[in-house]
Design an enzyme around this catalytic site. Structure first.
Site, PDB file in Angstrom:
ATOM      1  N   GLU A  31       5.036  -8.296   6.245  1.00  0.00           N
ATOM      2  CA  GLU A  31       4.526  -6.925   6.287  1.00  0.00           C
ATOM      3  C   GLU A  31       4.714  -6.220   4.947  1.00  0.00           C
ATOM      4  O   GLU A  31       3.801  -5.560   4.464  1.00  0.00           O
ATOM      5  CB  GLU A  31       5.267  -6.147   7.395  1.00  0.00           C
ATOM      6  CG  GLU A  31       4.939  -4.665   7.445  1.00  0.00           C
ATOM      7  CD  GLU A  31       5.876  -3.882   8.378  1.00  0.00           C
ATOM      8  OE1 GLU A  31       6.584  -4.505   9.191  1.00  0.00           O
ATOM      9  OE2 GLU A  31       5.885  -2.643   8.278  1.00  0.00           O
ATOM     10  N   ASP A  83       8.841  -5.591  10.516  1.00  0.00           N
ATOM     11  CA  ASP A  83      10.018  -4.904  11.033  1.00  0.00           C
ATOM     12  C   ASP A  83      10.068  -5.089  12.544  1.00  0.00           C
ATOM     13  O   ASP A  83       9.031  -5.265  13.189  1.00  0.00           O
ATOM     14  CB  ASP A  83       9.914  -3.397  10.744  1.00  0.00           C
ATOM     15  CG  ASP A  83      10.182  -3.068   9.286  1.00  0.00           C
ATOM     16  OD1 ASP A  83      10.724  -3.926   8.566  1.00  0.00           O
ATOM     17  OD2 ASP A  83       9.845  -1.939   8.879  1.00  0.00           O
ATOM     18  N   TYR A 136     -20.727  10.477  -1.093  1.00  0.00           N
ATOM     19  CA  TYR A 136     -21.211  11.382  -2.142  1.00  0.00           C
ATOM     20  C   TYR A 136     -22.699  11.169  -2.420  1.00  0.00           C
ATOM     21  O   TYR A 136     -23.456  12.115  -2.609  1.00  0.00           O
ATOM     22  CB  TYR A 136     -20.434  11.173  -3.441  1.00  0.00           C
ATOM     23  CG  TYR A 136     -19.110  11.888  -3.501  1.00  0.00           C
ATOM     24  CD1 TYR A 136     -19.042  13.271  -3.386  1.00  0.00           C
ATOM     25  CD2 TYR A 136     -17.930  11.183  -3.692  1.00  0.00           C
ATOM     26  CE1 TYR A 136     -17.819  13.938  -3.460  1.00  0.00           C
ATOM     27  CE2 TYR A 136     -16.703  11.836  -3.764  1.00  0.00           C
ATOM     28  CZ  TYR A 136     -16.655  13.217  -3.646  1.00  0.00           C
ATOM     29  OH  TYR A 136     -15.460  13.864  -3.716  1.00  0.00           O
TER      30      TYR A 136
END
EC number: 5.6.2.2
Lengths: 389, 389
Positions: A208, A260, A107
């Site tokens: 995780e 996982d 910005y």
């Protein structure tokens, strides 16, 4: 105005250091102009072809190739000017005690330049249109100066948390990471400014998922096994990765990672271990090449040769999820990464995955009982060295 | 085994409390059976038609409608059994010192029942197929028992953070939220177990985005203005909402909320204030009906009647983002919520949005300078009462 408004002493020192490096690096351009040489930036290339896996150090690094950005070259002048614009905004932020985010920097620099071309026609040109463009310029500045954006006090959203028997100093405060009740310490965006004071831990366990972190924390895992417990809440941000790397490097602690049992989880492990492919220059400071993959392994599910599986036939049936086409595609891509494809145990993992075409979440193991997960599965695997390097 | 493995005293007390309520609530069914009555559960309906906006309290609440779940009714017996299965798993987890997540509970209960029907044919039926189904059963148990899942020591992923002049007790530790350096306190999944010890703050400031939280924290905002600074990192989770509500209710502190100036940000505010529409039964404990919308307001951007805009014409041009069709649709939906549609100032906001069809991020304001944002924009708006109730 009070000193508080400008951040603490630690930040002020960091600002001065970064401002000095930037000044030196960009001041050369002024000498170029004074000496009548066309101003030019030499920036290491952040391309895939210049991304090299260094087997000795076990991380992805940026190669020797450099690109030149000349002001007096029509094809390069836009990017040259963008780089100087961004560098000046960052420098200004440093000396004015600002803490911009990369979104802010986008910005701050975004505006339209109105000019007349050589025919006298009025034209307009935007400094940049999308944040992708300004982010890429920030990355150029990082590799050019050797400063990470964190060194330049550029802040970002943070997801990392830690608990454990350790005291740290951050921003002038001493924080005891073992005295946080049921909550945790949210890691700061500038982890290099953390000072490690004392630690009584034997390893780092990175999980995780935040929910699993909460469970292990609540079950007293880190107290009983002298662990520093960390989560990056999914794909880890830079601060979490840097923090884990520092725990490993400076405290000499082994790092075990639990994700996982699927290609997405394996990739998360890979990001902690060798770094992300798109931003290899970060790896030198963010990657933990000796991080070990503790689980959930396909061999934990199915067993392998001498190894007994942790799940019964009935549990497998209950817990396993069918792999998607995307999972399979991803698994095959992972085999192309030399640090995975050339690793015997990873080959076993991924072959088992491609054979059974199923995946398993950490929660499935935890749902066998948190006691089983925290006090049998994890400690047993660490004890017997059942991890992948 | 050491006490640590079973959580702390605070948790043990919470377990006993929840187990007792569950026992009482479900024990009725046994009396039903003994007395020869068909066992039946009466559960408040969690439907939209039974979701009522209570204007006095300013929150969404669950109405009087109840549904009956009978065991001896073919259409209801499946859900009846699911409810009892889940209740028994949760009860078991409570007395066995487990800390399940809702994902765990899904896995724990997931299995296939093999049976023979009245013709002697072998049939199979899954307890549940997807987590959506088991989650919905957990919600039934919440409204039936009046216990929140947090009361039943069911954990979840947490994103909330806090810093400020306050000390709390959590899990036996005393944590000084003003001594966390550049980091923050990650709020625990069971915020009702937090004890507020002492506080020296005048208001609560909730910012939608974590990166903005980091900036205000680093700029010393909460020290200078005696604020408790909170972020929920986007759409807030239950723990963050409950924590904010408790700060308001028990410490009598006004709560100001800052989000992006767009329908998504307004909805986040609405979730803090009145609760989420789909889970109205939560609102009684999670919503903070007096939470005020501090900004970013459309009138901060464009001005309105006597109000001077905070942005110049050039800044507007630089910072504003075009609204999408989805934004417009969402804005119109918001007008249908009585607490927004019937509010004069919200009408002005949304009309300005629909007129200009643009939105603005918090970062745009921050990129005008963190000093402007932290030391002018926010305090000035609080000082002059420029918020929406």
């Amino acid at each position: 105005m009070s000193g508080e408004m400008f951040g603490d002493e630690v930040d002020i020192k960091a600002r001065l250091r970064a401002a000095e490096v930037m000044y030196k690096k960009f001041h050369r351009l002024i000498s170029d102009v004074i000496k009548g040489r066309p101003p030019k930036l030499e920036i290491p290339k952040r391309t895939l072809s210049n991304t090299i896996f260094d087997p000795e150090r076990g991380i992805l690094v940026i190669g020797e190739e450099k690109l030149e950005r000349e002001f007096l070259n029509v094809g390069e002048s836009r990017r040259f000017m963008q780089t100087l614009l961004m560098a000046s905004i960052i420098y200004q932020s440093l000396i004015e005690n600002e803490y911009p985010t990369i979104r802010d920097l986008y910005y701050k620099g975004k505006h339209t330049i109105v000019y007349r071309d050589y025919t006298g026609r009025k034209r307009e040109e935007n400094t940049w249109d999308e944040q992708k463009e300004s982010d890429s310029v920030i990355q150029d500045i990082e590799v050019y100066t050797g400063l990470f954006r964190e060194d330049m006090l550029i802040l970002s959203k943070e997801k990392g948390k830690v608990v454990g028997n350790m005291r740290i100093r951050s921003g002038g405060d001493v924080i005891d990471l073992s005295k946080l009740g049921h909550g945790a310490y949210a890691i700061e965006p500038t982890p290099d400014l953390i000072e490690f004071l004392d630690v009584d831990a034997e390893f780092v366990l990175v999980v995780e998922k935040d929910a699993v972190f909460q469970q292990l924390h609540r079950a007293g895992f880190w107290k009983k096994y002298k662990a520093l417990l960390v989560t990056g809440s999914g794909q880890p941000d830079r601060a979490t990765r840097r923090f884990v790397r520092r725990l490993h490097e400076e405290l000499n602690l082994p790092v075990y990672i639990i994700t996982d049992s699927d290609p997405y989880g394996w990739y998360i492990y890979s990001v902690y271990k060798v770094g992300s492919i798109t931003l290899s220059y970060e790896s030198e400071r963010l990657a933990t090449p000796k991080a070990k993959f503790l689980g959930v392994q396909m061999t934990d599910i199915f067993g392998y040769r001498g190894k007994k599986p942790y799940l019964s036939e009935a549990e497998r049936k209950k817990f396993m999820i069918k792999a998607t086409d995307k999972d399979v595609k991803r698994a095959k891509e992972l085999l192309n990464y030399s640090w995975i494809g050339k690793n015997r145990r990873w080959n076993v993992e991924i072959r088992l995955f491609l054979k059974h075409l199923v995946k398993l979440e950490i929660e499935a193991i935890a749902s066998k009982g948190l006691k089983f997960f925290a006090h049998q599965y994890i400690p047993e695997k660490i004890e017997t060295g059942d991890w992948i390097d």
